[in-house]
Design a protein around this motif. Structure first.
Motif, PDB file in Angstrom:
ATOM      1  N   ALA A  62      38.458  57.582  41.720  1.00 25.99           N
ATOM      2  CA  ALA A  62      39.712  58.019  41.094  1.00 25.99           C
ATOM      3  C   ALA A  62      39.599  58.003  39.574  1.00 25.99           C
ATOM      4  N   LEU A  63      38.953  56.978  39.023  1.00 29.74           N
ATOM      5  CA  LEU A  63      38.769  56.930  37.564  1.00 29.74           C
ATOM      6  C   LEU A  63      37.967  58.126  37.066  1.00 29.74           C
ATOM      7  N   ARG A  64      36.926  58.472  37.794  1.00 32.48           N
ATOM      8  CA  ARG A  64      36.073  59.586  37.359  1.00 32.48           C
ATOM      9  C   ARG A  64      36.794  60.929  37.426  1.00 32.48           C
ATOM     10  N   ALA A  65      37.869  61.000  38.194  1.00 31.65           N
ATOM     11  CA  ALA A  65      38.662  62.234  38.278  1.00 31.65           C
ATOM     12  C   ALA A  65      39.641  62.354  37.108  1.00 31.65           C
TER      13      ALA A  65
ATOM     14  N   GLN B  94      46.202  58.594  43.068  1.00 30.62           N
ATOM     15  CA  GLN B  94      45.071  58.164  43.886  1.00 30.62           C
ATOM     16  C   GLN B  94      44.478  56.850  43.351  1.00 30.62           C
ATOM     17  N   LEU B  95      44.433  56.716  42.041  1.00 30.10           N
ATOM     18  CA  LEU B  95      43.942  55.482  41.430  1.00 30.10           C
ATOM     19  C   LEU B  95      44.853  54.312  41.799  1.00 30.10           C
ATOM     20  N   PHE B  96      46.145  54.509  41.672  1.00 30.08           N
ATOM     21  CA  PHE B  96      47.094  53.457  42.033  1.00 30.08           C
ATOM     22  C   PHE B  96      47.027  53.149  43.533  1.00 30.08           C
ATOM     23  N   ASP B  97      46.888  54.174  44.353  1.00 34.66           N
ATOM     24  CA  ASP B  97      46.796  53.968  45.805  1.00 34.66           C
ATOM     25  C   ASP B  97      45.601  53.098  46.185  1.00 34.66           C
ATOM     26  N   ALA B  98      44.542  53.134  45.384  1.00 40.86           N
ATOM     27  CA  ALA B  98      43.354  52.334  45.678  1.00 40.86           C
ATOM     28  C   ALA B  98      43.658  50.835  45.618  1.00 40.86           C
ATOM     29  N   PHE B  99      44.757  50.457  44.980  1.00 42.76           N
ATOM     30  CA  PHE B  99      45.142  49.050  44.860  1.00 42.76           C
ATOM     31  C   PHE B  99      46.226  48.657  45.870  1.00 42.76           C
ATOM     32  N   ALA B 100      46.676  49.594  46.673  1.00 41.16           N
ATOM     33  CA  ALA B 100      47.777  49.326  47.600  1.00 41.16           C
ATOM     34  C   ALA B 100      47.403  48.243  48.611  1.00 41.16           C
ATOM     35  N   ASP B 101      48.362  47.420  48.928  1.00 42.07           N
ATOM     36  CA  ASP B 101      48.249  46.408  49.985  1.00 42.07           C
ATOM     37  C   ASP B 101      47.177  45.347  49.739  1.00 42.07           C
TER      38      ASP B 101
ATOM     39  N   HIS C 184      44.342  49.453  32.236  1.00 42.03           N
ATOM     40  CA  HIS C 184      44.764  49.958  30.918  1.00 42.03           C
ATOM     41  C   HIS C 184      43.576  50.270  30.008  1.00 42.03           C
ATOM     42  N   ARG C 185      42.604  49.379  29.955  1.00 42.68           N
ATOM     43  CA  ARG C 185      41.460  49.611  29.066  1.00 42.68           C
ATOM     44  C   ARG C 185      40.607  50.795  29.518  1.00 42.68           C
ATOM     45  N   LYS C 186      40.674  51.129  30.791  1.00 44.46           N
ATOM     46  CA  LYS C 186      39.907  52.257  31.306  1.00 44.46           C
ATOM     47  C   LYS C 186      40.484  53.584  30.830  1.00 44.46           C
TER      48      LYS C 186
ATOM     49  N   ASP D 281      43.209  43.760  22.200  1.00 44.13           N
ATOM     50  CA  ASP D 281      43.183  45.195  21.956  1.00 44.13           C
ATOM     51  C   ASP D 281      41.836  45.717  21.497  1.00 44.13           C
ATOM     52  N   VAL D 282      40.916  44.847  21.132  1.00 40.46           N
ATOM     53  CA  VAL D 282      39.609  45.323  20.676  1.00 40.46           C
ATOM     54  C   VAL D 282      38.460  44.882  21.570  1.00 40.46           C
ATOM     55  N   SER D 283      38.772  44.146  22.622  1.00 41.43           N
ATOM     56  CA  SER D 283      37.714  43.645  23.500  1.00 41.43           C
ATOM     57  C   SER D 283      36.948  44.787  24.157  1.00 41.43           C
ATOM     58  N   ASP D 284      35.672  44.546  24.378  1.00 40.18           N
ATOM     59  CA  ASP D 284      34.824  45.530  25.049  1.00 40.18           C
ATOM     60  C   ASP D 284      35.157  45.589  26.536  1.00 40.18           C
ATOM     61  N   HIS D 285      34.800  46.679  27.150  1.00 46.04           N
ATOM     62  CA  HIS D 285      34.920  46.817  28.599  1.00 46.04           C
ATOM     63  C   HIS D 285      33.674  47.528  29.090  1.00 46.04           C
ATOM     64  N   SER D 286      33.576  47.757  30.362  1.00 44.66           N
ATOM     65  CA  SER D 286      32.340  48.268  30.946  1.00 44.66           C
ATOM     66  C   SER D 286      32.171  49.782  30.845  1.00 44.66           C
ATOM     67  N   GLY D 287      33.039  50.465  30.179  1.00 45.92           N
ATOM     68  CA  GLY D 287      32.937  51.912  30.043  1.00 45.92           C
ATOM     69  C   GLY D 287      33.973  52.622  30.888  1.00 45.92           C
ATOM     70  N   PRO D 288      34.302  53.851  30.525  1.00 44.09           N
ATOM     71  CA  PRO D 288      35.414  54.553  31.158  1.00 44.09           C
ATOM     72  C   PRO D 288      35.177  55.017  32.590  1.00 44.09           C
ATOM     73  N   ALA D 289      33.923  55.137  33.033  1.00 50.25           N
ATOM     74  CA  ALA D 289      33.661  55.694  34.365  1.00 50.25           C
ATOM     75  C   ALA D 289      33.237  54.648  35.378  1.00 50.25           C
TER      76      ALA D 289
END
Length: 196
Positions: free
Chosen positions: A69-72, A93-100, A114-116, A26-34
């Motif tokens: 999609a994240l930036r939107a 749209q974000l979820f659709d980017a992972f389809a198939d 989730h972290r995004k 829950d506290v790990s870093d990530h690459s940023g929200p965008a």
């Protein structure tokens, strides 16, 4: 109060137990929200996503659509607000980017995302999906639409427990933990599985 009349007697204790046992997640870093990249997927793996090297490569081929999609979606977008404030179209749209993507379902996708957007995207792992089974549109539904149906069902539970979840979040904050309402509800639902 969760589904089927299940009441959790001491939800703060339950959440604290999970947080203290798995604090690094829950506290790990990530690459940023965008942005979105391999470090985000590797971090999801440290949280139990089990995304293979081939799946990572396939996801990264969709990186442009995922980032767009994240930036939107505002970094502070929340599922805890009014239904009108949730960016449903952009989330779809974000979820659709992972389809198939072979081997990548709702669990791996949402653990990576989730972290995004931690206040917006629940981790739809097998436990949460089973809990939300009445909200599942079924395998015949398009991937993004089906994921969105689960998130809409999740929001109903979050709204029903708004006051309790907010009180837990405030007490956690006083103790130095910064969790979103979505993460708190995830942990409460998981506690049902752990108790079974």
């Amino acid at each position: 109060m969760l589904r089927n009349g299940v009441e959790i007697e001491d939800p703060l204790r339950v959440v604290l137990g999970f947080v203290e046992a798995h604090r690094a997640f829950d506290v790990s870093d990530h690459s940023g929200p965008a942005s979105f990249g391999e470090p985000d997927l590797r971090l999801a793996n440290r949280g139990g996503a089990r995304i293979s090297a081939a799946e990572i490569a396939a996801i990264l081929e969709r990186r442009r659509a995922i980032v767009r999609a994240l930036r939107a979606i505002a970094p502070d977008a929340s599922l805890a607000g009014s239904a009108n404030s949730v960016p449903w179209l952009s989330l779809r749209q974000l979820f659709d980017a992972f389809a198939d993507i072979r081997g990548v379902g709702f669990s791996k996708m949402t653990k990576a995302l989730h972290r995004k957007r931690p206040a917006l995207i629940p981790m739809l792992d097998s436990v949460i999906q089973k809990y939300l089974e009445n909200d599942d549109l079924g395998a015949q539904a398009p991937f993004g639409e089906r994921a969105l149906g689960l998130v809409r069902g999740y929001k109903v539970d979050l709204d029903r427990n708004r006051a309790a979840v907010r009180a837990i979040r405030e007490e956690l904050s006083r103790r130095g933990y910064d969790l979103t309402d979505v993460r708190i509800l995830d942990l409460l639902i998981w506690s049902l599985n752990a108790a079974a």
